[in-house]
Design an enzyme around this catalytic site. Structure first.
Site, mmCIF file in Angstrom:
data_model
loop_
_atom_site.group_PDB
_atom_site.id
_atom_site.type_symbol
_atom_site.label_atom_id
_atom_site.label_comp_id
_atom_site.label_asym_id
_atom_site.label_seq_id
_atom_site.Cartn_x
_atom_site.Cartn_y
_atom_site.Cartn_z
ATOM 1 N N ASN A 115 4.937 -13.538 0.787
ATOM 2 C CA ASN A 115 5.925 -12.710 1.944
ATOM 3 C C ASN A 115 5.401 -13.417 3.492
ATOM 4 O O ASN A 115 6.603 -14.098 4.213
ATOM 5 C CB ASN A 115 5.695 -11.476 2.484
ATOM 6 C CG ASN A 115 5.602 -11.060 0.982
ATOM 7 O OD1 ASN A 115 6.891 -11.094 -0.002
ATOM 8 N ND2 ASN A 115 4.401 -9.969 0.747
ATOM 9 N N GLY A 147 -2.866 -1.759 5.334
ATOM 10 C CA GLY A 147 -2.428 -3.010 5.288
ATOM 11 C C GLY A 147 -1.052 -2.235 4.664
ATOM 12 O O GLY A 147 -1.137 -0.590 4.359
ATOM 13 N N VAL A 148 0.092 -2.813 3.749
ATOM 14 C CA VAL A 148 0.546 -2.424 3.038
ATOM 15 C C VAL A 148 0.907 -2.207 1.278
ATOM 16 O O VAL A 148 0.147 -3.275 1.107
ATOM 17 C CB VAL A 148 2.552 -2.821 3.258
ATOM 18 C CG1 VAL A 148 3.687 -2.481 2.949
ATOM 19 C CG2 VAL A 148 2.658 -3.019 4.912
ATOM 20 N N ASN A 161 -0.274 -0.900 -2.478
ATOM 21 C CA ASN A 161 -0.789 0.708 -3.404
ATOM 22 C C ASN A 161 -1.845 0.788 -3.184
ATOM 23 O O ASN A 161 -1.856 1.492 -3.123
ATOM 24 C CB ASN A 161 -0.573 -0.215 -5.259
ATOM 25 C CG ASN A 161 0.832 0.390 -5.499
ATOM 26 O OD1 ASN A 161 1.285 0.910 -5.007
ATOM 27 N ND2 ASN A 161 2.057 -0.995 -6.137
ATOM 28 N N GLY A 180 0.942 -9.010 10.100
ATOM 29 C CA GLY A 180 -0.404 -8.374 11.312
ATOM 30 C C GLY A 180 -1.833 -8.672 10.605
ATOM 31 O O GLY A 180 -2.833 -8.626 11.520
ATOM 32 N N ILE A 199 -4.187 -12.747 -1.501
ATOM 33 C CA ILE A 199 -3.679 -13.601 -2.734
ATOM 34 C C ILE A 199 -5.114 -13.630 -3.686
ATOM 35 O O ILE A 199 -5.650 -13.540 -4.517
ATOM 36 C CB ILE A 199 -2.990 -14.533 -2.870
ATOM 37 C CG1 ILE A 199 -1.510 -13.314 -2.237
ATOM 38 C CG2 ILE A 199 -2.564 -15.377 -3.517
ATOM 39 C CD1 ILE A 199 -0.099 -14.649 -1.774
ATOM 40 N N GLU A 228 0.161 -1.154 11.557
ATOM 41 C CA GLU A 228 1.082 -1.604 11.702
ATOM 42 C C GLU A 228 2.499 -0.380 10.951
ATOM 43 O O GLU A 228 3.155 -0.160 11.588
ATOM 44 C CB GLU A 228 1.498 -2.854 10.904
ATOM 45 C CG GLU A 228 1.186 -4.354 11.790
ATOM 46 C CD GLU A 228 1.133 -5.583 10.933
ATOM 47 O OE1 GLU A 228 0.759 -6.223 11.399
ATOM 48 O OE2 GLU A 228 2.033 -5.267 9.549
#
Lengths: 504, 504
Positions: free
Chosen positions: B383, B268-269, B271, B387, B363, B293
């Protein structure tokens, strides 16, 4: 001796169920056949249950871990649960005794997507499978096996187990031979290849199981019917739900979003699913296909009428009358039915490619389209999610169906927040109750809430839902998915406290 | 005039962003490019926002429905949200202004699996798409288009829209040409075929978008950087999470369940994802692949070091420094990177076949392994799930990652019951916090709870979780998934009431 055992070496291994059950040792993992009460072993589980009971009476520990295809019967899951013989159960069950023990915390149960179990067992983190107990309808001269009325995970259990016990059930029609499509092309990654099914009628496998005769330690002859699912005439709620669905299909065809043959149907188990098939038989639709888990009575009728041109599944689940009809005419149905392994019948790749219209029952839905398929009041396991997730997530359209109320009106099946989530808002396209059909596609959470309250909720609960929703709109932390988080599950608590979800 | 526009007819359509924005009419649906802040149009959205603001000042209504690939930037989502110009937004966003308006109930937002949006728009129930606004890096002489730093849904929007506005961004490296793989084999059912990707490095498409020049109403030249994702040095929690993961990979290799090259990684996106790549670069692993992705900074480093042999994705999400490094060396990366349409990068068929190791942030998780990826305190959209569902459901192993606490310790990311479910217990194999890694595979709900409390929970919350769990074991209606249903969400309510989940 049975004329169903044509391999001499295996004929020599015929013995009693009691002798066969003696091969199963405490603490081991056993893979058995069985899917929605069809094709499960009829004799060895009961003999094993007796063996376990006797061991317990002697003060010895005796439990097994049990994997199957899906649900079996009282003779199997019921007997083994009653004997206290199950430590761990996957991936699905629906037996009253087993359910009771699961909810009493006496059996560990892992509710699993039905397309997922085989790969996890192959991958090894369930540990070795010591024994497979598999019902077949015949053993061929070359030792290959004619599957019986369900395929399920049998191919995997036969491959994986160290030792195999076969039950040859002469009650099953000999004309099942040729109906099955057992795919031997699966693999663990990185060795997987595309599964080349482009239409529900495509065959990609072979009609028989392979099994090394050396691994077979026992062959048991049986002559017993599958668990019958008594046919109940459809009730008014089921008929209304089915009518809403057929009307929706007509609407989508009129909009040009489905063509005249619709798309392949997946239909869950139970009376609503039978009612849907009955309404389709009455409708103008014809030449449809099914790509589903289970062939029920209603689907047999739809094949007879031509409403369905063919059906692909992994198992039957028939009433006594329909089972007799099927057995008497199995040769006729063989051209219209394909029974596959459950990895393939439920394969996400195929569900997505074929564009399934997935229709599944549920326990409850909430204002925002989240669905609970498994847990009563958030804690008690009913049966399991079965294949509903395999189909709903990758479906072209996913439908979830339920009467709007249960327990004589003391439970609303539309609640502010579901007490357990099996299908998220992202995977629930259409919610249907006898009150109406809510098409949630392309709607935001608040738009969904509006439609679900107005369309699906029972009139006895509509004001109460509206009241919650309006107060949530006024008092929610965020207005994307409005909730009063301290009150969201209060309907379930009220039912536990007072016996009804209705406000006093 | 730019040397990037090689088609004479399209060169003749160059105009200002303001002129181009005038083609977009109120109440219409617009498909724009953009995925994780890369490849979104840099000029037309801002010009459109001004046009909308002016219309509002005149007392006129002006809103659009906006579909993209995923998130864009302040210049686009921020400007359009600020102008009050968005009625409906799909499938993902991460802009602060837009988030605020969604949570204020001013923008309807449909959080959607990223692999699902294109087929639903094709199927037509979002209504017609009037305009596509697509950033490209060049227009070729034959009118085909060289994609820019994200592919997303651009192929579908170009095909579906009545009229097309192109932005040609000369900031994007010309050496992007040849990196993309645009697949034109998708279809609606019943016309779908297998997607023949058997390895992350397989190319099945073409490097260019097709687009009928007649449909292009405007071409706008820009020279602007993508949104940069500032690189932050990894914090201790991210490093610890990454170390737990790499240790787990080693363990699985030792058990023979993964091979030395592991399986294709999805990451994922953010840090934590960067930290995971950094730990992998430090490890002995080499020659790995990614089927994911987004290419972040960490993945670029891993390509440089040889830890990753190649990566397949749909977009970049780079810091300013990494974007400069990439642009200066794009030709070098072209052999190691494939950018695909998001239907293919996230395709359930391919995720299942390739056997992805899917690593996504979250989360919160609950005792039983349900995961909330999207909603703060059950009601506020952060957000979107992006994906994560595409990958987690069909992954070979799905990992969910989070620090064990947030807000300086006032929020426990391990809670009795999550306040919103995006990933059910059936799809969550491994939960990782800085405290440790809980391997939930093959565990029943109660076994999962034991492991999650002992392994993942922050010490400050462990007793509180244990207290809840023990009281649930004593007082739950059913003991399959023990809960005190009236108290299950009380931690979230306490945070709303008192500012902390900690008991007084």
């Amino acid at each position: 001796m049975s004329t169903r055992i044509h391999h001499p070496g295996l004929r020599a291994k015929v013995m009693s169920a009691e002798q066969a059950a003696a091969f199963i040792q405490p603490g081991t993992t056993v893979g058995m056949s069985g899917f929605t009460g069809s094709g499960y072993p009829k004799a060895v589980p009961a003999a094993l249950a007796e063996r376990i009971t006797a061991a317990h009476a002697r003060g010895e520990q005796f439990q097994i871990n049990l994997h199957t295809g899906a649900s079996t019967s009282t003779e199997m899951d019921g007997a083994l649960a009653e004997a206290g013989g199950i430590a761990l159960r996957t991936p699905f069950q629906s037996d009253p005794t087993m359910r009771k023990k699961i909810n009493a915390g006496e059996i560990e149960y892992i509710d699993t997507h039905l397309s997922h179990l085989a790969q996890t067992v192959w991958n090894g983190f369930y540990g070795p499978m010591r024994t497979a107990v598999i019902e077949v309808s015949a053993i061929r001269e070359d030792g290959t096996l004619v599957p019986s009325s369900s395929v399920g995970n049998n191919k995997s259990w036969l491959d994986l187990a160290d030792q195999v016990i076969l039950e040859v059930n002469s009650w099953q029609s000999e004309d099942l031979e040729g109906m099955h499509d057992v795919y031997y092309g699966t693999a663990l990654p990185p060795h997987r290849k595309p599964v080349l099914v482009n239409s529900p009628s495509d065959r990609i496998g072979q009609p028989y199981f392979e099994c090394d005769p050396e691994k077979v330690v026992a062959v048991v002859e049986t002559h017993g019917p599958d668990r019958n699912s008594p046919f109940k005439p459809a009730d008014d709620a089921s008929i209304a739900i089915a009518q809403h669905l057929v009307e929706f299909f007509e609407h989508e065809v009129a909009q040009g979003r489905y063509d005249e043959r619709l798309l392949p149907l997946q239909s869950g188990v139970g009376n609503i699913a039978n009612a849907v098939m009955a309404e389709l038989v009455k409708s103008r639709f014809t030449g449809l296909t099914a790509f589903t888990e289970v062939v029920q009575d209603g689907m047999l009728d739809a094949l007879d009428s031509g409403t369905l041109a063919m059906a692909s599944a992994t198992a039957f689940s028939l009433s006594t009358e329909s089972a007799e009809r099927f057995n008497a005419n199995a040769a006729k149905y063989r051209d219209k039915l394909i029974l596959r392994t459950q990895e393939i019948s439920n394969h996400p790749e195929l569900v997505r490619r074929l564009g399934i219209l997935a229709m599944n029952g549920m326990i409850e839905a909430d204002l925002y389209g989240n669905v609970n398929s498994t847990h009563l009041m958030g804690t008690k396991m009913m049966n399991g999610l079965g294949g509903s997730g395999d189909f709903a997530r990758n479906a072209f359209t996913s439908f979830f169906l339920t009467p709007s109320i249960a327990k004589g009106g003391d439970i609303s099946c539309i609640v502010p927040m579901v007490s357990h989530v099996d299908h998220t808002e992202h995977d629930v396209h259409v919610v249907v109750t006898e009150q109406g059909l809510a098409d949630l596609r392309g709607l935001s959470p608040k738009q969904r809430a509006r439609k679900i309250i107005d369309t699906c909720a029972h009139p006895d609960y509509r004001d109460q839902l509206e009241d919650y929703y309006q107060r949530a709109l006024a008092g929610s932390g965020g207005l994307h998915t409005p909730h009063l988080i301290g009150e969201a599950l209060s309907w379930h608590q009220r039912f536990l406290d007072t016996g009804t979800m209705k406000q006093g």
